[in-house]
Design a protein around this motif. Structure first.
Motif, PDB file in Angstrom:
ATOM      1  N   PHE A 198      86.737 100.723   0.030  1.00  0.00           N
ATOM      2  CA  PHE A 198      86.057 101.975   0.410  1.00  0.00           C
ATOM      3  C   PHE A 198      87.039 103.075   0.818  1.00  0.00           C
ATOM      4  O   PHE A 198      86.680 104.237   0.899  1.00  0.00           O
ATOM      5  CB  PHE A 198      85.063 101.723   1.560  1.00  0.00           C
ATOM      6  CG  PHE A 198      85.739 101.514   2.873  1.00  0.00           C
ATOM      7  CD1 PHE A 198      86.246 100.279   3.223  1.00  0.00           C
ATOM      8  CD2 PHE A 198      85.904 102.569   3.766  1.00  0.00           C
ATOM      9  CE1 PHE A 198      86.900 100.082   4.421  1.00  0.00           C
ATOM     10  CE2 PHE A 198      86.557 102.395   4.977  1.00  0.00           C
ATOM     11  CZ  PHE A 198      87.051 101.140   5.297  1.00  0.00           C
ATOM     12  N   GLU A 199      88.294 102.674   1.081  1.00  0.00           N
ATOM     13  CA  GLU A 199      89.303 103.675   1.465  1.00  0.00           C
ATOM     14  C   GLU A 199      89.564 104.636   0.310  1.00  0.00           C
ATOM     15  O   GLU A 199      90.054 105.739   0.514  1.00  0.00           O
ATOM     16  CB  GLU A 199      90.619 102.989   1.857  1.00  0.00           C
ATOM     17  CG  GLU A 199      90.534 102.078   3.082  1.00  0.00           C
ATOM     18  CD  GLU A 199      90.198 100.630   2.732  1.00  0.00           C
ATOM     19  OE1 GLU A 199      89.665 100.383   1.615  1.00  0.00           O
ATOM     20  OE2 GLU A 199      90.439  99.750   3.566  1.00  0.00           O
ATOM     21  N   MET A 200      89.273 104.203  -0.928  1.00  0.00           N
ATOM     22  CA  MET A 200      89.450 105.082  -2.093  1.00  0.00           C
ATOM     23  C   MET A 200      88.069 105.528  -2.563  1.00  0.00           C
ATOM     24  O   MET A 200      87.177 104.694  -2.759  1.00  0.00           O
ATOM     25  CB  MET A 200      90.149 104.323  -3.224  1.00  0.00           C
ATOM     26  CG  MET A 200      91.536 103.881  -2.851  1.00  0.00           C
ATOM     27  SD  MET A 200      92.325 103.063  -4.242  1.00  0.00           S
ATOM     28  CE  MET A 200      93.781 102.434  -3.458  1.00  0.00           C
ATOM     29  N   GLY A 211      84.847  92.237   2.400  1.00  0.00           N
ATOM     30  CA  GLY A 211      86.247  92.346   2.812  1.00  0.00           C
ATOM     31  C   GLY A 211      87.157  91.508   1.937  1.00  0.00           C
ATOM     32  O   GLY A 211      86.747  91.033   0.877  1.00  0.00           O
ATOM     33  N   SER A 212      88.380  91.324   2.428  1.00  0.00           N
ATOM     34  CA  SER A 212      89.381  90.709   1.562  1.00  0.00           C
ATOM     35  C   SER A 212      90.032  89.448   2.124  1.00  0.00           C
ATOM     36  O   SER A 212      90.673  88.716   1.397  1.00  0.00           O
ATOM     37  CB  SER A 212      90.469  91.742   1.259  1.00  0.00           C
ATOM     38  OG  SER A 212      91.035  92.192   2.468  1.00  0.00           O
ATOM     39  N   LYS A 213      89.867  89.199   3.424  1.00  0.00           N
ATOM     40  CA  LYS A 213      90.549  88.023   3.988  1.00  0.00           C
ATOM     41  C   LYS A 213      89.732  86.768   3.704  1.00  0.00           C
ATOM     42  O   LYS A 213      88.980  86.282   4.557  1.00  0.00           O
ATOM     43  CB  LYS A 213      90.738  88.209   5.490  1.00  0.00           C
ATOM     44  CG  LYS A 213      91.771  89.274   5.810  1.00  0.00           C
ATOM     45  CD  LYS A 213      92.044  89.340   7.294  1.00  0.00           C
ATOM     46  CE  LYS A 213      92.543  90.701   7.692  1.00  0.00           C
ATOM     47  NZ  LYS A 213      91.502  91.601   8.230  1.00  0.00           N
ATOM     48  N   VAL A 214      89.894  86.256   2.475  1.00  0.00           N
ATOM     49  CA  VAL A 214      89.002  85.197   2.013  1.00  0.00           C
ATOM     50  C   VAL A 214      89.069  83.964   2.909  1.00  0.00           C
ATOM     51  O   VAL A 214      88.030  83.419   3.303  1.00  0.00           O
ATOM     52  CB  VAL A 214      89.346  84.813   0.547  1.00  0.00           C
ATOM     53  CG1 VAL A 214      88.358  83.793   0.016  1.00  0.00           C
ATOM     54  CG2 VAL A 214      89.346  86.046  -0.333  1.00  0.00           C
ATOM     55  N   ASP A 274      89.924  83.537   6.063  1.00  0.00           N
ATOM     56  CA  ASP A 274      89.264  83.759   7.371  1.00  0.00           C
ATOM     57  C   ASP A 274      87.754  83.766   7.216  1.00  0.00           C
ATOM     58  O   ASP A 274      87.016  83.184   7.997  1.00  0.00           O
ATOM     59  CB  ASP A 274      89.653  85.125   7.949  1.00  0.00           C
ATOM     60  CG  ASP A 274      91.049  85.112   8.524  1.00  0.00           C
ATOM     61  OD1 ASP A 274      91.658  84.038   8.518  1.00  0.00           O
ATOM     62  OD2 ASP A 274      91.525  86.180   8.947  1.00  0.00           O
ATOM     63  N   LYS A 275      87.305  84.462   6.187  1.00  0.00           N
ATOM     64  CA  LYS A 275      85.863  84.668   6.049  1.00  0.00           C
ATOM     65  C   LYS A 275      85.131  83.401   5.598  1.00  0.00           C
ATOM     66  O   LYS A 275      83.944  83.262   5.852  1.00  0.00           O
ATOM     67  CB  LYS A 275      85.576  85.808   5.066  1.00  0.00           C
ATOM     68  CG  LYS A 275      86.215  87.140   5.432  1.00  0.00           C
ATOM     69  CD  LYS A 275      85.430  87.907   6.468  1.00  0.00           C
ATOM     70  CE  LYS A 275      86.192  89.118   6.966  1.00  0.00           C
ATOM     71  NZ  LYS A 275      85.905  90.351   6.258  1.00  0.00           N
ATOM     72  N   LEU A 276      85.850  82.488   4.916  1.00  0.00           N
ATOM     73  CA  LEU A 276      85.178  81.244   4.530  1.00  0.00           C
ATOM     74  C   LEU A 276      84.735  80.473   5.762  1.00  0.00           C
ATOM     75  O   LEU A 276      83.663  79.887   5.796  1.00  0.00           O
ATOM     76  CB  LEU A 276      86.083  80.376   3.654  1.00  0.00           C
ATOM     77  CG  LEU A 276      86.205  80.811   2.190  1.00  0.00           C
ATOM     78  CD1 LEU A 276      86.959  79.776   1.384  1.00  0.00           C
ATOM     79  CD2 LEU A 276      84.865  81.088   1.540  1.00  0.00           C
TER      80      LEU A 276
HETATM   81  P1  AMP Z   1      88.647  92.481   5.852  1.00  0.00           P
HETATM   82  O1  AMP Z   1      89.698  92.851   6.847  1.00  0.00           O
HETATM   83  O2  AMP Z   1      88.717  91.074   5.383  1.00  0.00           O
HETATM   84  O3  AMP Z   1      87.259  92.866   6.338  1.00  0.00           O
HETATM   85  O4  AMP Z   1      88.935  93.347   4.556  1.00  0.00           O
HETATM   86  C1  AMP Z   1      88.829  94.730   4.510  1.00  0.00           C
HETATM   87  C2  AMP Z   1      89.510  95.230   3.286  1.00  0.00           C
HETATM   88  O5  AMP Z   1      88.960  94.629   2.139  1.00  0.00           O
HETATM   89  C3  AMP Z   1      89.375  96.712   3.076  1.00  0.00           C
HETATM   90  O6  AMP Z   1      90.577  97.329   3.357  1.00  0.00           O
HETATM   91  C4  AMP Z   1      88.996  96.845   1.606  1.00  0.00           C
HETATM   92  O7  AMP Z   1      89.784  97.792   0.919  1.00  0.00           O
HETATM   93  C5  AMP Z   1      89.269  95.456   1.055  1.00  0.00           C
HETATM   94  N1  AMP Z   1      88.424  95.132  -0.105  1.00  0.00           N
HETATM   95  C6  AMP Z   1      87.109  95.208  -0.220  1.00  0.00           C
HETATM   96  N2  AMP Z   1      86.700  94.882  -1.451  1.00  0.00           N
HETATM   97  C7  AMP Z   1      87.808  94.586  -2.168  1.00  0.00           C
HETATM   98  C8  AMP Z   1      88.045  94.192  -3.509  1.00  0.00           C
HETATM   99  N3  AMP Z   1      87.044  94.047  -4.385  1.00  0.00           N
HETATM  100  N4  AMP Z   1      89.318  93.971  -3.885  1.00  0.00           N
HETATM  101  C9  AMP Z   1      90.330  94.120  -3.003  1.00  0.00           C
HETATM  102  N5  AMP Z   1      90.170  94.496  -1.721  1.00  0.00           N
HETATM  103  C10 AMP Z   1      88.929  94.723  -1.299  1.00  0.00           C
END
Ligand code: AMP
Length: 391
Positions: A322-324, A195-198, A200-202
């Motif tokens: 993955f949306e693309m 995912g992307s919410k760095v 939060d995920k840390l």
């Molecule tokens: P999260 O809500 O943190 O689980 O993030 C989900 C989102 O992360 C999805 O909408 C993905 O499109 C995005 N995501 C995953 N990998 C990447 C990446 N390499 N670069 C940018 N966004 C990403």
């Protein structure tokens, strides 16, 4: 904490809080009714006991005002179809009309009250609003796991005023699966975090390091780690403020004997666009003007190897955008791999479940959580406010 089957609800007025915050299309048709289906065991149990079932929920973010497009009417229609019995819909969730409707209810009937968030007191956890809700019934049942990380009137404040409070079967299922995976897991326990919410995920990673045997980091998350190791990551998603923390997590993992795996290759593009030119490159060869948007084929193989002996898997966050289509392969491949294993697999986090649904593998995952934020906060090691209130 008590569950609904431990209380005598026979013939009583039972106020059930669910999370019916379901996605709607532009014609207000429900596009995914899993959250409604997951509420059926609790509703059916109450109906079997000939209770008067009064249902409350929120939908979307109307911000304390009536917004017609966020009415729960579509939910009433779907619930009626699923229950195969009439669901009466009230125009509000408190007030005289609601009290009168409840008075007129027959045992074993269902009343759905209108969107809680049409009242500002819901999200501010206002005592007066909470009391009005509590006073509608004899017993309060919280089965809204998806909302359990919020301190709102209908799930936290209400417990101060309800005569008796308990949790429903969905809450029980969510917590049981989570505890099975995280508190007393069959090992090896492998976490997959993407995912992307760095930021939060840390927090999730810091908590997971104490519990897991192996940790796989993919998605946008991975680039903050790769950069902190000194790699050129180009224009990939990076949180520069967190580079130090990413380094510390890797140190902690080493000390705790947790094996940590990062992507070895990735799919890069000049821009985040389904039509952009893409390349598969080792992480050592990311062009400074490009960005990484998915894990590459070698990484998929590596992660498959890592997962092969897993006995329990907890997965939060996709491996790429993955949306693309062009950047979906990594996430979809991981979904197929996790689904094919004989491990207890638990998936949580809004986007991860969407990705798994798209692969058609939902039935091959042991459990997909209905709560994105709530699941994330549990993996962070936090006590959810709604659970605390019920306790
Ligand atoms: P999260 O809500 O943190 O689980 O993030 C989900 C989102 O992360 C999805 O909408 C993905 O499109 C995005 N995501 C995953 N990998 C990447 C990446 N390499 N670069 C940018 N966004 C990403």
């Amino acid at each position: 904490m008590k569950y609904i089957d431990e209380l005598d609800i026979k013939g009583k007025k039972v106020l059930c809080r669910f999370d019916f915050n379901v996605p709607l299309d532009e014609n207000l048709n429900i596009t995914d009714d899993r959250r409604i289906k997951e509420a059926l065991p609790t509703i059916n149990h109450a109906l079997d006991e000939k209770a008067k079932v009064i249902i409350i929920s929120h939908l979307g973010r109307p911000k304390g005002k009536v917004v017609d497009t966020l009415s729960l009417k579509p939910v009433a229609k779907r619930l009626e179809r699923l229950l195969k019995q009439e669901v009466i819909m009230a125009a509000d969730c408190i007030g005289d009309e609601v009290v009168n409707l409840i008075q007129d209810m027959n045992p074993g009937s269902v009343l759905l009250l209108e969107n809680l968030r049409f009242h500002p007191g819901e999200t501010t956890n206002d005592d007066e609003f909470a009391k009005k809700l509590a006073d509608l019934a004899d017993i309060y049942v919280d089965d809204a796991f998806g909302n359990a990380h919020r301190s709102h009137a209908s799930n936290v404040g209400i417990t101060k005023f309800a005569k008796e409070s308990c949790a429903g079967f969905l809450m029980k299922k969510e917590l049981n699966y989570f505890n099975k995976a995280m508190e007393n897991p069959s090992r090896p326990l492998v976490a997959i975090v993407g995912g992307s919410k760095v930021s939060d995920k840390l927090k999730v990673l810091i908590n997971l390091i104490k519990k897991v045997d192996k940790m796989i980091i993919g998605g946008g998350m991975a680039f903050t780690f790769l950069k902190s190791m000194g790699y050129e990551v180009g224009k990939s998603l990076v949180d520069d403020q967190l580079l130090g923390e990413a380094g510390e997590i890797m140190e902690q993992a080493k000390k705790a004997g947790v094996k940590l795996y990062l992507p070895v290759d990735c799919i890069v593009a000049e821009r985040m666009d389904d039509k952009a030119e893409t390349k598969s490159v080792p992480v050592q060869e990311i062009n400074p003007n490009w960005l990484g948007l998915d894990i590459g084929p070698a990484t998929i193989k590596l992660f498959e190897e890592v997962l092969r002996d897993a006995s329990t898997i907890v997965w939060n966050g996709p491996m790429g955008v993955f949306e693309m289509d062009r950047f979906s392969r990594g996430t979809f491949a991981m979904a197929h791999i996790v689904a094919s294993l004989h491990a207890l697999s638990i998936v949580g986090g809004g986007d991860t479940d969407v990705a798994i649904h798209r692969t058609g593998e939902s039935d091959n995952i042991s459990y997909i959580s209905t709560g994105g934020g709530a699941f994330l906060q549990l993996t962070e090691g936090k006590v959810l406010p709604a659970i605390e209130a019920l306790n």
